[in-house]
Design a protein around this motif. Structure first.
Motif, PDB file in Angstrom:
ATOM      1  N   CYS A 139       0.831  -1.207   0.000  1.00 40.37           N
ATOM      2  CA  CYS A 139       0.000   0.000   0.000  1.00 40.37           C
ATOM      3  C   CYS A 139       0.863   1.253   0.000  1.00 40.37           C
ATOM      4  O   CYS A 139       1.977   1.254   0.524  1.00 40.37           O
ATOM      5  N   LEU A 140       0.318   2.327  -0.560  1.00 41.86           N
ATOM      6  CA  LEU A 140       1.004   3.617  -0.543  1.00 41.86           C
ATOM      7  C   LEU A 140       0.566   4.439   0.665  1.00 41.86           C
ATOM      8  O   LEU A 140      -0.611   4.453   1.030  1.00 41.86           O
ATOM      9  N   LEU A 141       1.536   5.115   1.266  1.00 43.72           N
ATOM     10  CA  LEU A 141       1.256   6.079   2.333  1.00 43.72           C
ATOM     11  C   LEU A 141       1.620   7.461   1.814  1.00 43.72           C
ATOM     12  O   LEU A 141       2.785   7.735   1.512  1.00 43.72           O
ATOM     13  N   LEU A 142       0.635   8.340   1.680  1.00 47.38           N
ATOM     14  CA  LEU A 142       0.886   9.715   1.274  1.00 47.38           C
ATOM     15  C   LEU A 142       1.418  10.474   2.478  1.00 47.38           C
ATOM     16  O   LEU A 142       0.788  10.497   3.539  1.00 47.38           O
ATOM     17  N   GLU A 143       2.567  11.088   2.316  1.00 40.49           N
ATOM     18  CA  GLU A 143       3.191  11.793   3.439  1.00 40.49           C
ATOM     19  C   GLU A 143       2.757  13.258   3.482  1.00 40.49           C
ATOM     20  O   GLU A 143       2.698  13.936   2.453  1.00 40.49           O
ATOM     21  N   THR A 144       2.447  13.735   4.681  1.00 37.13           N
ATOM     22  CA  THR A 144       2.164  15.160   4.854  1.00 37.13           C
ATOM     23  C   THR A 144       3.439  15.941   4.540  1.00 37.13           C
ATOM     24  O   THR A 144       4.548  15.487   4.826  1.00 37.13           O
ATOM     25  N   THR A 145       3.294  17.114   3.939  1.00 37.94           N
ATOM     26  CA  THR A 145       4.455  17.899   3.526  1.00 37.94           C
ATOM     27  C   THR A 145       4.455  19.278   4.178  1.00 37.94           C
ATOM     28  O   THR A 145       3.462  19.694   4.776  1.00 37.94           O
ATOM     29  N   SER A 146       5.560  19.978   4.019  1.00 35.31           N
ATOM     30  CA  SER A 146       5.675  21.324   4.585  1.00 35.31           C
ATOM     31  C   SER A 146       5.068  22.387   3.671  1.00 35.31           C
ATOM     32  O   SER A 146       4.806  23.506   4.104  1.00 35.31           O
ATOM     33  N   GLY A 147       4.883  22.040   2.403  1.00 35.30           N
ATOM     34  CA  GLY A 147       4.349  23.009   1.452  1.00 35.30           C
ATOM     35  C   GLY A 147       5.409  23.893   0.834  1.00 35.30           C
ATOM     36  O   GLY A 147       5.101  24.951   0.277  1.00 35.30           O
ATOM     37  N   GLN A 148       6.651  23.468   0.925  1.00 38.71           N
ATOM     38  CA  GLN A 148       7.738  24.255   0.331  1.00 38.71           C
ATOM     39  C   GLN A 148       7.569  24.312  -1.192  1.00 38.71           C
ATOM     40  O   GLN A 148       7.290  23.305  -1.828  1.00 38.71           O
ATOM     41  N   GLY A 149       7.730  25.474  -1.757  1.00 41.23           N
ATOM     42  CA  GLY A 149       7.562  25.622  -3.203  1.00 41.23           C
ATOM     43  C   GLY A 149       6.132  25.344  -3.625  1.00 41.23           C
ATOM     44  O   GLY A 149       5.183  25.882  -3.041  1.00 41.23           O
ATOM     45  N   THR A 150       5.967  24.467  -4.614  1.00 40.16           N
ATOM     46  CA  THR A 150       4.621  24.108  -5.085  1.00 40.16           C
ATOM     47  C   THR A 150       4.233  22.697  -4.665  1.00 40.16           C
ATOM     48  O   THR A 150       3.357  22.077  -5.278  1.00 40.16           O
ATOM     49  N   VAL A 151       4.892  22.205  -3.626  1.00 47.42           N
ATOM     50  CA  VAL A 151       4.617  20.845  -3.143  1.00 47.42           C
ATOM     51  C   VAL A 151       3.197  20.764  -2.584  1.00 47.42           C
ATOM     52  O   VAL A 151       2.757  21.624  -1.816  1.00 47.42           O
ATOM     53  N   ILE A 152       2.490  19.720  -2.978  1.00 50.74           N
ATOM     54  CA  ILE A 152       1.128  19.473  -2.505  1.00 50.74           C
ATOM     55  C   ILE A 152       1.184  18.585  -1.258  1.00 50.74           C
ATOM     56  O   ILE A 152       2.160  17.878  -1.043  1.00 50.74           O
ATOM     57  N   GLY A 153       0.158  18.649  -0.420  1.00 48.24           N
ATOM     58  CA  GLY A 153       0.096  17.778   0.752  1.00 48.24           C
ATOM     59  C   GLY A 153       0.327  18.484   2.067  1.00 48.24           C
ATOM     60  O   GLY A 153       0.431  17.838   3.106  1.00 48.24           O
ATOM     61  N   HIS A 154       0.386  19.834   2.043  1.00 52.61           N
ATOM     62  CA  HIS A 154       0.622  20.566   3.284  1.00 52.61           C
ATOM     63  C   HIS A 154      -0.665  20.912   4.026  1.00 52.61           C
ATOM     64  O   HIS A 154      -0.622  21.476   5.116  1.00 52.61           O
ATOM     65  N   ARG A 155      -1.798  20.560   3.417  1.00 50.85           N
ATOM     66  CA  ARG A 155      -3.078  20.659   4.105  1.00 50.85           C
ATOM     67  C   ARG A 155      -3.683  19.264   4.167  1.00 50.85           C
ATOM     68  O   ARG A 155      -3.597  18.493   3.204  1.00 50.85           O
ATOM     69  N   PHE A 156      -4.308  18.949   5.270  1.00 46.30           N
ATOM     70  CA  PHE A 156      -4.930  17.636   5.400  1.00 46.30           C
ATOM     71  C   PHE A 156      -5.962  17.416   4.291  1.00 46.30           C
ATOM     72  O   PHE A 156      -6.154  16.294   3.821  1.00 46.30           O
TER      73      PHE A 156
END
Length: 283
Positions: A139-156
Motif C-alpha cells: 500500500c502507498l502512504l501519502l506523506e504530509t508535507t511542509s508546502g515548500q515551493g509548489t509541493v502538494i500535501g501541506h493541508r490535510f
C-alpha cells in the motif's frame, strides 16, 4: 508507539534489520534502492531471502519503504511524469518482493499548475499504477508535507481529496511527519494545540488512515513552509509535542520513525533512548 528509525541499506537491504536492532529500533524504514537515481538494480532473489532472514533473526516485525525523492506524480513535464510512474511501479515491485507492506511517498509538486490539477493528476497516476499491479498487496502512504515551493500535501484536505479519488481505498493511507505539519502551520507545541490538530486530522482524513508517523523536530518556524529536519528537542518544536505523541494511546501500535540528521548510526540510539524516556513521563 513502536519506535524506530530510517536505516541505511549500504551494502545491501539485508544489512538494515541488523543495524536497526543495533540502535534499539523496534521498527525500521529503508530505501529499497538509491533514492537519487531513476535507474536502479533489481533486488536479487538471494538478497530477498537474506533480508527476510535478517528480519526474522532480529525479531523486527515492522519495515516501511520510502519511495525515491525523484518521484513527482503531478509533474507537468511528460518525461518526468512518465519516469515517476515507472519508478513508483518499481518501488511497489521491490516492496512486494521483500514483503514490505507500505511504501511512503511525497505526493508531488505541481510547478505552477495549481492544487486542484495536482490532486487529480496524483490520484489518476496512482489509479493507473494500481491497475498495472492488480495482484499486489503493498500500500502507498501519502506523506504530509511542509508546502515548500509548489509541493502538494501541506493541508490535510489535500490528502483527503487525493484519497477520495483512489479506486482502491484499502491501498492508500497517510504518514504524518511532525516537522512537515509544523512547518505547514499545524502547531502542536501545547497539549491543547496538539489535541486540536489531531482532532482536525481525524475530522478531515480519519485517524484510522494514519499508519505511520515520522518523528522529526523542525529547523523552520511554524508556518515557515521550510522542509528541514532537526534532532528531537533541538528545533522549534521542542520536546513537548513528542511527549504527547509517544504517550498517545491511539498510536500504541503505530510505527514512529526518526528521520533526524545523524552523523553516525549510533546517534539514533541516543534519540530512541530520549523518546523512550518521554514515554515514561506521566502527562
Amino acid at each position: 508507539m513502536i519506535l524506530g528509525a530510517h536505516i541505511s541499506v549500504a551494502g545491501g537491504v539485508e544489512k538494515a534489520p541488523g543495524r536497526g536492532k543495533e540502535v534499539g529500533a523496534e521498527a525500521i524504514q529503508i530505501f529499497t534502492a538509491n533514492q537519487r537515481q531513476w535507474t536502479v538494480k533489481a533486488i536479487s532473489d538471494q538478497r530477498k531471502l537474506l533480508f527476510q532472514a535478517a528480519m526474522s533473526r532480529t525479531g523486527l516485525t515492522t519495515c516501511l519503504a520510502h519511495a525515491s525523492y525523484l518521484i513527482n506524480l503531478c509533474s507537468p513535464e511528460p518525461d518526468k511524469h512518465q519516469k515517476s510512474m515507472h519508478a513508483l511501479r518499481d518501488e511497489l515491485f521491490r516492496a512486494e518482493k521483500l514483503k514490505i507492506s507500505h511504501v511512503i511517498i511525497h505526493p508531488g509538486a505541481h510547478r505552477g499548475k495549481g492544487e486542484l490539477w495536482a490532486i487529480e493528476r496524483i490520484a489518476s497516476s496512482i489509479n493507473s499504477i494500481y491497475e498495472a499491479r492488480p495482484g499486489y498487496k503493498a500500500c502507498l502512504l501519502l506523506e504530509t508535507t511542509s508546502g515548500q515551493g509548489t509541493v502538494i500535501g501541506h493541508r490535510f484536505e489535500h490528502l483527503h481529496d487525493i484519497m477520495a479519488l483512489i479506486d482502491h481505498q484499502d491501498r492508500v493511507s497517510v504518514c504524518l511527519d511532525t516537522a512537515h505539519i509544523f512547518a505547514a502551520g499545524y502547531d502542536i507545541r501545547t497539549r491543547q494545540q496538539y489535541q486540536q490538530v489531531m482532532a482536525e486530522f481525524d475530522d478531515v482524513i480519519g485517524l484510522d488512515k494514519l499508519v505511520a508517523i515520522h518523528l522529526n523536530d523542525s529547523r523552520g518556524a511554524c508556518a515557515s513552509r521550510l522542509d528541514r529536519h532537526m534532532n528531537i528537542g533541538q528545533g522549534h518544536l521542542g520536546l513537548e509535542p513528542f511527549t504527547f505523541l509517544v504517550n498517545d494511546a491511539r498510536f500504541r501500535t503505530i510505527p514512529g520513525i526518526l528521520e533526524t540528521p545523524v552523523s553516525h548510526l549510533t546517534d539514533y540510539a541516543k534519540e530512541l533512548q530520549l523518546l523512550r524516556s518521554l514515554q515514561s513521563v506521566n502527562r
